[in-house]
Scaffold this motif. Structure first.
Motif, PDB file in Angstrom:
ATOM      1  N   THR B 205       1.091  -1.314   0.088  1.00  0.00           N
ATOM      2  CA  THR B 205       0.320  -0.021   0.336  1.00  0.00           C
ATOM      3  C   THR B 205       1.006   0.879  -0.101  1.00  0.00           C
ATOM      4  OG1 THR B 205      -0.043  -0.844   2.423  1.00  0.00           O
ATOM      5  CG2 THR B 205      -2.105  -1.081   1.550  1.00  0.00           C
ATOM      6  N   LYS B 206       2.263   1.472  -0.046  1.00  0.00           N
ATOM      7  CA  LYS B 206       2.992   2.323   0.019  1.00  0.00           C
ATOM      8  C   LYS B 206       4.382   2.434   0.268  1.00  0.00           C
ATOM      9  CE  LYS B 206       1.939   5.466   3.295  1.00  0.00           C
ATOM     10  NZ  LYS B 206       1.986   6.182   4.265  1.00  0.00           N
ATOM     11  N   ILE B 207       5.040   2.528  -0.782  1.00  0.00           N
ATOM     12  CA  ILE B 207       6.564   2.430  -0.994  1.00  0.00           C
ATOM     13  C   ILE B 207       7.353   3.278  -0.234  1.00  0.00           C
ATOM     14  CG2 ILE B 207       8.463   1.390  -2.917  1.00  0.00           C
ATOM     15  CD1 ILE B 207       5.137   0.715  -4.011  1.00  0.00           C
ATOM     16  N   ILE B 208       8.806   3.417  -0.261  1.00  0.00           N
ATOM     17  CA  ILE B 208       9.581   4.220   0.343  1.00  0.00           C
ATOM     18  C   ILE B 208      10.846   3.369  -1.114  1.00  0.00           C
ATOM     19  CG2 ILE B 208      11.305   5.153   1.642  1.00  0.00           C
ATOM     20  CD1 ILE B 208       9.580   3.865   3.927  1.00  0.00           C
ATOM     21  N   ILE B 209      11.055   4.305  -1.616  1.00  0.00           N
ATOM     22  CA  ILE B 209      11.727   4.122  -3.341  1.00  0.00           C
ATOM     23  C   ILE B 209      13.357   5.245  -2.995  1.00  0.00           C
ATOM     24  CG2 ILE B 209      11.762   5.048  -5.669  1.00  0.00           C
ATOM     25  CD1 ILE B 209       9.111   3.702  -5.697  1.00  0.00           C
ATOM     26  N   LYS B 210      14.071   4.215  -3.278  1.00  0.00           N
ATOM     27  CA  LYS B 210      15.639   4.830  -2.776  1.00  0.00           C
ATOM     28  C   LYS B 210      16.137   5.302  -4.291  1.00  0.00           C
ATOM     29  CE  LYS B 210      20.304   2.764  -3.300  1.00  0.00           C
ATOM     30  NZ  LYS B 210      20.940   1.898  -2.271  1.00  0.00           N
ATOM     31  N   LEU B 211      16.023   6.322  -4.510  1.00  0.00           N
ATOM     32  CA  LEU B 211      16.849   7.036  -5.981  1.00  0.00           C
ATOM     33  C   LEU B 211      18.209   7.643  -5.839  1.00  0.00           C
ATOM     34  CD1 LEU B 211      13.598  10.047  -5.346  1.00  0.00           C
ATOM     35  CD2 LEU B 211      13.771   8.093  -7.057  1.00  0.00           C
ATOM     36  N   ILE B 212      19.359   7.992  -7.100  1.00  0.00           N
ATOM     37  CA  ILE B 212      20.735   8.474  -6.852  1.00  0.00           C
ATOM     38  C   ILE B 212      20.163   9.395  -7.411  1.00  0.00           C
ATOM     39  CG2 ILE B 212      21.150   5.782  -7.167  1.00  0.00           C
ATOM     40  CD1 ILE B 212      21.377   5.298  -9.944  1.00  0.00           C
ATOM     41  N   PRO B 213      21.691  10.024  -8.276  1.00  0.00           N
ATOM     42  CA  PRO B 213      21.909  10.774  -8.786  1.00  0.00           C
ATOM     43  C   PRO B 213      21.577  11.028 -10.052  1.00  0.00           C
ATOM     44  CG  PRO B 213      23.722  10.958  -7.106  1.00  0.00           C
ATOM     45  CD  PRO B 213      23.065   9.187  -7.058  1.00  0.00           C
ATOM     46  N   LYS B 214      21.100  11.949 -10.667  1.00  0.00           N
ATOM     47  CA  LYS B 214      21.022  11.084 -12.588  1.00  0.00           C
ATOM     48  C   LYS B 214      22.438  11.530 -12.866  1.00  0.00           C
ATOM     49  CE  LYS B 214      18.577  12.836 -15.983  1.00  0.00           C
ATOM     50  NZ  LYS B 214      17.700  14.347 -16.588  1.00  0.00           N
TER      51      LYS B 214
END
Lengths: 456, 456
Positions: B205-214
């Motif tokens: 029901t909810k997702i914490i998504i890891k991001l990286i530099p573009k």
């Protein structure tokens, strides 16, 4: 207690020389850095089949089995809380294969992490996770605890480098998980369930390790700030600006002073905080990344910036970071290394709060941090014989954990729960969530023989 | 079957408009790309609480619940094999937060993957996984199936970008796993156990998504070879040489011909195989990486190398890769997209074997591959009404899987098991390993109501 008949059976499986019962042998295998518990017998298996046969006996006789590597853990994860068998994996220490083409290595759990790193680097590939104990710790222990290290800010933790496992269940049954392919979505991700399970689900007997190309260059900066706020704000700004350093380490004033006092490295003792910033990648880009990082630091008020001009100089810049905690450990009767971890943007708040806690409880806290991933390491020294002081330390530790959770953080970024933090789990984990863990534990190990008495 | 009373209760929870029972509505929610099964009722929840209440009813009444995103899956993972409730997550589609500083986003499961990618790129950060269906698929489905894509060779799969989840258990209990910190070793890794579990363990029901530099730049090459062996050997050599492209895609002769025939792109139809090689990173390095890749291809006998000089040209080079499968899908009565995956060094053997299988069973196989991670996509077109042909296809598929496993590979690199491959699981997984999965399934969902009838 293991019965005399049980001991005889175990000796039949591994031979007398690898089934230890003498008190002096038991003592050697009774502690990690945090806790001490005496096993009844120590088994040093050499094959998966021996592990399996020992577990069959243990299962039948309901003998606790606690697997361990080099016991460099800081949370009492591999001490045999309920006695029984300690299964030390140090003799299963072969590197079975290194394949740069398939970008993998296959190893037994007892391989020393640094030996693995050096071996794969000779083959032109790279294994990033670098726990502080890498020169003595075993890769099996790294997997069981999902170990981290400074380089994990860029490259991820042990979990991100495991393609598959061979493991023995409590019943003695041997399973394999994952495999050689880089991509694999067949079934549940048992590989990562066992990784970080602290020896409570299975005994790891073989590991397929993912490797990546070795970065060809690095640049290292050591930067001093007049305020710890400036340093910690710098950390969160660098991360948000698209620079992903391979290490971003913070040391506070107390840590700098004790290190300088003991090692005379010429550190600026007037600094409120220092950062080590290390970038890596292709040769052309490391200079630009280092320049951008330097400009950030200057704008944020850094007053002393050293940029290493050679590999040797880079290693020298790391000395301050690496020796201080060793000095503290030697100088103190007891040193706790906590690892409460917060979101990167909360580092300034966490640092301020740790300073308040230091004052409030009148205890020495030396602050180190893998700041790039919010992984704080407050080091606390004290005398465990002094009851009044110990109580203050207990309360300070509790408040550090409470602060971390309140800031959206976690009890443990890389050291694990083990014995040290099991009493704080309720701060982070609901009863329903803990029940999910207990159900999984039960589904793997219905008799509860694997590393009992720990977090689950 | 869901009783009239059950339907009334479900309508009370979500309202009439989001509890669908009309035949035409049920049809819309009854299939993915591979399979078709009719649900009894479709629920479109808007809150975690609604999900929880629906699951409480389902649990009590033992009604199967099959969660689904956009149903772009290729293995029959979200079709309601045993009827009951299809829980479509498309209305829980809010991006709740994007924090470049903490390098994360928090989203509901119904967010379209490409919408998420565009939103985070506007904020200067990057979400790498790029399943082919990214313009219509939902991130919750990506998590449930651990989706891959071309960029995963460098950046890893969906699993590697999930910091935490909120999920609802079969009982209706809401749990959270992981959290905002980048590093987190508190307890078992339930996040990654749910990721890839194909809706059989919990509803996300909810997702914490890891991001990286573009990454700031990319260079794209389209390279033609006279022999598929040369192309596949090039793939494994590039990987071993320390270049980690962000995409390394292979198309065989059959695929090139059908694409050129339908789209007139000016592809060299005499080529036995083509590679798309895309590198990215800092501007200074992409040129060097592209040059090294080009030299490799030349040495390996490439006869036509196009290097994109602009973003627009790069996009044009991708057209061949992206349109061919669409053309095939439209032209054929049925198209199977398999995804048997092998270690990188085994790509040449796997390609040779697929060619043999094509001859042996006299069926059209068009070969695409995320070659950089050994993830093969043999596309097989046929007429399912033709029994004799279908049988040949079945046998060919079986032999493809057997070959993959014999080469140290896996049944599925990114498409999952679902219905399509559950009958082949015994090739890869031992009864003991399957039992571990079943035990976990039972520990999460004792009544077996979540997506029953699938791989576990």
């Amino acid at each position: 207690m293991v019965s005399a008949q049980g001991i005889r059976e175990l000796k039949d499986i591994v031979g007398k020389n690898r089934c230890l019962t003498a008190p002096e042998d038991l003592m050697v295998y009774s502690h990690d850095v945090f806790a001490e518990r005496r096993p009844d017998v120590v088994i040093l298996p050499m094959t998966t089949e021996e592990v399996s046969r020992v577990l069959q006996v243990a299962s039948r006789e309901k003998i606790p089995v606690t697997p361990r590597g080099s016991a460099t853990g800081l949370s009492g994860m591999c001490t045999p809380e309920w006695g029984g068998i300690v299964m030390a994996m140090s003799k299963m220490n072969k590197i079975l294969e290194i394949s740069p083409e398939d970008r993998l290595a296959i190893v037994e759990p007892g391989v020393i992490t640094q030996d693995l790193q050096e071996a794969v680097e000779r083959a032109g590939v790279f294994y990033p996770p670098d726990p502080a104990s890498q020169s003595i710790c075993q890769i099996g222990g790294n997997v069981a605890t999902n170990a981290g290290g400074p380089r994990c800010v860029k490259y991820g933790v042990t979990r991100d480098y495991i393609l598959g496992l061979e493991a023995v269940l409590a019943s003695g049954e041997v399973i394999k998980t994952g495999g050689r392919p880089i991509k694999n979505v067949t079934g549940y991700d048992i590989t990562r369930l066992i990784c970080g399970s602290e020896g409570t689900l299975a005994v790891i007997t073989k590991i397929i390790i993912k490797l990546i190309p070795k970065p060809e260059a690095r640049r290292t900066l050591l930067v001093a700030f007049r305020s710890i706020d400036d340093a910690s704000v710098t950390v969160s700004k660098i991360m948000a600006a698209g620079i992903l350093p391979r290490a971003l380490e913070l040391m506070d004033h107390q840590y700098i002073r004790i290190t300088e006092k003991n090692f005379k490295l010429g550190l600026p003792v007037e600094a409120a905080a220092m950062l080590i910033i290390e970038v890596d990648g292709f040769a052309e880009t490391v200079d630009r990344q280092a320049r951008i990082a330097k400009e950030f630091c200057e704008r944020q008020g850094a007053f002393d910036i050293k940029l290493a001009e050679s590999e040797a100089e880079a290693d020298r810049l790391w000395v301050a970071r690496k020796t201080g905690s060793v000095a503290l450990f030697r100088l103190s009767k007891m040193m706790l290394t906590e690892d409460a971890t917060v979101p990167i943007s909360k580092i300034p708040s966490m640092v301020r709060k740790i300073n308040e806690i230091r004052e409030k409880y009148r205890i020495p806290i030396y602050l180190l941090a893998h700041a790039g991933d919010g992984n704080m390491h407050p080091l606390i020294t004290y005398d465990p014989q002094n009851k009044e002081e110990s109580e203050r330390v207990d309360n300070a530790v509790k408040e550090i954990f409470e602060t971390s959770i309140a800031l959206g953080g976690t009890l443990s970024g890389e050291h694990g729960i083990g014995l040290a933090k099991k009493n704080f789990l309720h701060l982070e984990v609901t009863p329903a969530e803990l029940q999910v863990w207990k159900n999984i534990k039960k589904s793997f190990d219905p008799e509860g023989i694997l590393n009992p008495g720990k977090f689950v």
